[in-house]
Design a protein around this motif. Structure first.
Motif, PDB file in Angstrom:
ATOM      1  N   PHE A  32       0.846  -1.183   0.000  1.00  0.00           N
ATOM      2  CA  PHE A  32       0.000   0.000   0.000  1.00  0.00           C
ATOM      3  C   PHE A  32       0.884   1.236   0.000  1.00  0.00           C
ATOM      4  O   PHE A  32       2.062   1.173   0.344  1.00  0.00           O
ATOM      5  CB  PHE A  32      -0.967   0.011   1.191  1.00  0.00           C
ATOM      6  N   SER A  33       0.338   2.354  -0.411  1.00  0.00           N
ATOM      7  CA  SER A  33       1.061   3.617  -0.444  1.00  0.00           C
ATOM      8  C   SER A  33       0.315   4.629   0.416  1.00  0.00           C
ATOM      9  O   SER A  33      -0.911   4.612   0.485  1.00  0.00           O
ATOM     10  CB  SER A  33       1.164   4.143  -1.878  1.00  0.00           C
ATOM     11  N   PHE A  34       1.068   5.508   1.072  1.00  0.00           N
ATOM     12  CA  PHE A  34       0.461   6.531   1.916  1.00  0.00           C
ATOM     13  C   PHE A  34       1.291   7.791   1.856  1.00  0.00           C
ATOM     14  O   PHE A  34       2.466   7.763   1.500  1.00  0.00           O
ATOM     15  CB  PHE A  34       0.327   6.044   3.369  1.00  0.00           C
ATOM     16  N   GLY A  35       0.685   8.907   2.201  1.00  0.00           N
ATOM     17  CA  GLY A  35       1.404  10.172   2.227  1.00  0.00           C
ATOM     18  C   GLY A  35       0.457  11.345   2.273  1.00  0.00           C
ATOM     19  O   GLY A  35      -0.764  11.185   2.207  1.00  0.00           O
ATOM     20  N   LEU A  36       1.034  12.532   2.375  1.00  0.00           N
ATOM     21  CA  LEU A  36       0.237  13.746   2.474  1.00  0.00           C
ATOM     22  C   LEU A  36      -0.364  14.160   1.142  1.00  0.00           C
ATOM     23  O   LEU A  36      -1.412  14.793   1.094  1.00  0.00           O
ATOM     24  CB  LEU A  36       1.081  14.889   3.047  1.00  0.00           C
ATOM     25  N   SER A  39       2.160  13.175  -4.837  1.00  0.00           N
ATOM     26  CA  SER A  39       3.534  13.297  -5.332  1.00  0.00           C
ATOM     27  C   SER A  39       4.580  12.844  -4.314  1.00  0.00           C
ATOM     28  O   SER A  39       5.757  12.735  -4.645  1.00  0.00           O
ATOM     29  CB  SER A  39       3.822  14.744  -5.745  1.00  0.00           C
ATOM     30  N   ALA A  40       4.177  12.555  -3.074  1.00  0.00           N
ATOM     31  CA  ALA A  40       5.133  12.176  -2.026  1.00  0.00           C
ATOM     32  C   ALA A  40       4.674  10.927  -1.284  1.00  0.00           C
ATOM     33  O   ALA A  40       4.741  10.863  -0.064  1.00  0.00           O
ATOM     34  CB  ALA A  40       5.320  13.331  -1.054  1.00  0.00           C
ATOM     35  N   LEU A  41       4.206   9.930  -2.016  1.00  0.00           N
ATOM     36  CA  LEU A  41       3.722   8.713  -1.376  1.00  0.00           C
ATOM     37  C   LEU A  41       4.867   7.805  -0.958  1.00  0.00           C
ATOM     38  O   LEU A  41       5.880   7.710  -1.646  1.00  0.00           O
ATOM     39  CB  LEU A  41       2.793   7.946  -2.320  1.00  0.00           C
ATOM     40  N   GLN A  42       4.714   7.131   0.164  1.00  0.00           N
ATOM     41  CA  GLN A  42       5.652   6.116   0.631  1.00  0.00           C
ATOM     42  C   GLN A  42       4.986   4.759   0.470  1.00  0.00           C
ATOM     43  O   GLN A  42       3.796   4.627   0.674  1.00  0.00           O
ATOM     44  CB  GLN A  42       5.999   6.337   2.097  1.00  0.00           C
ATOM     45  N   GLU A  43       5.775   3.759   0.112  1.00  0.00           N
ATOM     46  CA  GLU A  43       5.240   2.419  -0.104  1.00  0.00           C
ATOM     47  C   GLU A  43       5.586   1.517   1.076  1.00  0.00           C
ATOM     48  O   GLU A  43       6.698   1.547   1.582  1.00  0.00           O
ATOM     49  CB  GLU A  43       5.825   1.836  -1.393  1.00  0.00           C
ATOM     50  N   ARG A  44       4.633   0.716   1.517  1.00  0.00           N
ATOM     51  CA  ARG A  44       4.838  -0.268   2.575  1.00  0.00           C
ATOM     52  C   ARG A  44       4.281  -1.604   2.113  1.00  0.00           C
ATOM     53  O   ARG A  44       3.283  -1.663   1.398  1.00  0.00           O
ATOM     54  CB  ARG A  44       4.128   0.142   3.872  1.00  0.00           C
ATOM     55  N   LEU A  45       4.921  -2.678   2.543  1.00  0.00           N
ATOM     56  CA  LEU A  45       4.493  -4.026   2.187  1.00  0.00           C
ATOM     57  C   LEU A  45       3.690  -4.645   3.324  1.00  0.00           C
ATOM     58  O   LEU A  45       3.980  -4.418   4.490  1.00  0.00           O
ATOM     59  CB  LEU A  45       5.713  -4.912   1.908  1.00  0.00           C
TER      60      LEU A  45
END
Length: 91
Positions: A32-36, A39-45
């Motif tokens: 999944f991806s998250f962020g504000l 254009s600045a999403l972080q990916e987590r498994l």
């Protein structure tokens, strides 16, 4: 995603987002991806046997490995994942 069943709960020290799959969606989620903003999403498994194997493969052997190094790698199996624990077997 199934909108009415998805939820958000925010407290002073925690935030929880509950996501529900739409009826036609099948299979496990890998990441999944998250962020504000987009254009600045972080990916987590998500924790799965494949993701654990992939992570350990890059962490233990970041550059191309020799065949003997690959043979020495441990066998990792995710046995159980709950809210408060993860059970992993290493062979």
């Amino acid at each position: 995603l199934l909108n009415p069943e998805s939820s958000v709960s925010v407290s002073a020290h925690n935030a929880v987002v509950g996501l529900a799959k739409a009826p036609g969606s099948t299979g496990l989620w890998d990441k999944f991806s998250f962020g504000l903003d987009p254009s600045a999403l972080q990916e987590r498994l998500f924790v799965s046997e494949e993701n654990v194997d992939g992570f350990l493969g890059t962490a233990c052997c970041p550059s191309p490995c020799s065949q003997s190094a690959l043979e020495r790698q441990p066998l990792i199996e995710v046995l159980d994942v709950t809210e408060d624990r993860i059970q992993i077997r290493v062979e």
